[in-house]
Enzyme design. Sequence first.
Site, PDB file in Angstrom:
ATOM      1  CG  ASN A   8      37.044  36.122  13.069  1.00  0.00           C
ATOM      2  OD1 ASN A   8      38.138  35.604  12.834  1.00  0.00           O
ATOM      3  ND2 ASN A   8      36.926  37.321  13.625  1.00  0.00           N
ATOM      4  CE  LYS A  10      36.892  36.576  17.213  1.00  0.00           C
ATOM      5  NZ  LYS A  10      36.306  37.318  18.310  1.00  0.00           N
ATOM      6  CG  HIS A  94      37.291  41.659  14.374  1.00  0.00           C
ATOM      7  ND1 HIS A  94      37.561  41.739  15.721  1.00  0.00           N
ATOM      8  CD2 HIS A  94      36.271  40.776  14.236  1.00  0.00           C
ATOM      9  CE1 HIS A  94      36.731  40.921  16.374  1.00  0.00           C
ATOM     10  NE2 HIS A  94      35.938  40.333  15.494  1.00  0.00           N
ATOM     11  CD  GLU A  96      38.760  39.898  18.655  1.00  0.00           C
ATOM     12  OE1 GLU A  96      39.276  39.215  17.746  1.00  0.00           O
ATOM     13  OE2 GLU A  96      37.772  39.518  19.313  1.00  0.00           O
ATOM     14  CD  GLU A 164      31.993  41.052  14.702  1.00  0.00           C
ATOM     15  OE1 GLU A 164      31.660  39.889  14.491  1.00  0.00           O
ATOM     16  OE2 GLU A 164      33.175  41.390  14.940  1.00  0.00           O
ATOM     17  N   GLY A 170      32.580  37.619  22.467  1.00  0.00           N
ATOM     18  CA  GLY A 170      33.280  36.680  23.350  1.00  0.00           C
ATOM     19  C   GLY A 170      32.809  36.704  24.798  1.00  0.00           C
ATOM     20  CB  SER A 203      27.719  36.234  22.477  1.00  0.00           C
ATOM     21  OG  SER A 203      28.896  36.606  23.164  1.00  0.00           O
TER      22      SER A 203
END
Length: 248
Positions: A8, A10, A94, A96, A164, A170, A203
């Site tokens: 991904n 992003k 996702h 985010e 996730e 991250g 991660s």
Amino acid sequence: MKYLVGANFKMYKSQKDLKEYFDQFVNNYACFVNIDLMIAPMTVCLGTASEMTKDSCVHLGAQNMHYEEQWAFTGETSPVVLKELGAEYVIIGHSERRQYFSETNEMINKKLKAALHHGIRPILCIGENLEQKELGISKETLKIQLREALQGIDEVEKIDIAYEPIRAIGTGKSATPEGVQEIHEYIRSIIGNEKSRIIYGGSVNDTNAESLISQPAINGFLIGSASLDPQKFLKILDVVSKSESVKK
Ligand code: 13P
């Protein structure tokens, strides 16, 4: 079952960056028989990425889409166009997007239905945040996300699930392999089919990939930061290709 390993990107990698990336990546990537490899660049770069990866084993994915084919929705992307641009997968829900773009389980449910309708394989992202984990309600949170996102869908086996945990995205701090194993077993018990891949994201890197993928309930990865470096990403793919934990 083949592993699914997804990148991904992003909002990283311009068209120029992508050219450099794929020059290294596609030339060095030998197709692995036990892995479906998916790369999701920014949507506007999909057409270019399609050109760059043709004749390779890379499957392209989008990071999001709208559920309508067409409407007066300024700035949104139709599944029809994703398909035209060569997307075979689409990441839906996702964290985010849930956090910064207010996506709800109801919207995610509509997007999943639309993706299936258009023959794009969705990767449904679910995950609890730190507070929910500390309150001991991780499983309950995931159950609600799954139940609402999958409501009225009878082709769940055509959807892959990415677990996730938000605290791991991250941060450089992956969840433990044993913890992910337990959650994936739980997710499998809820979705009730053996065909959806349940993959882990948060991660993942070239150091922890081996211990994670050796867990039998981890059917692949969805990778952010470590996928941006083609050499690191190739290392992870190599580790996964040598793993035999996935069900035959
Ligand atoms: P990182 O690998 O950077 O933690 O990102 C994970 C992710 O969000 C993949 O969708």
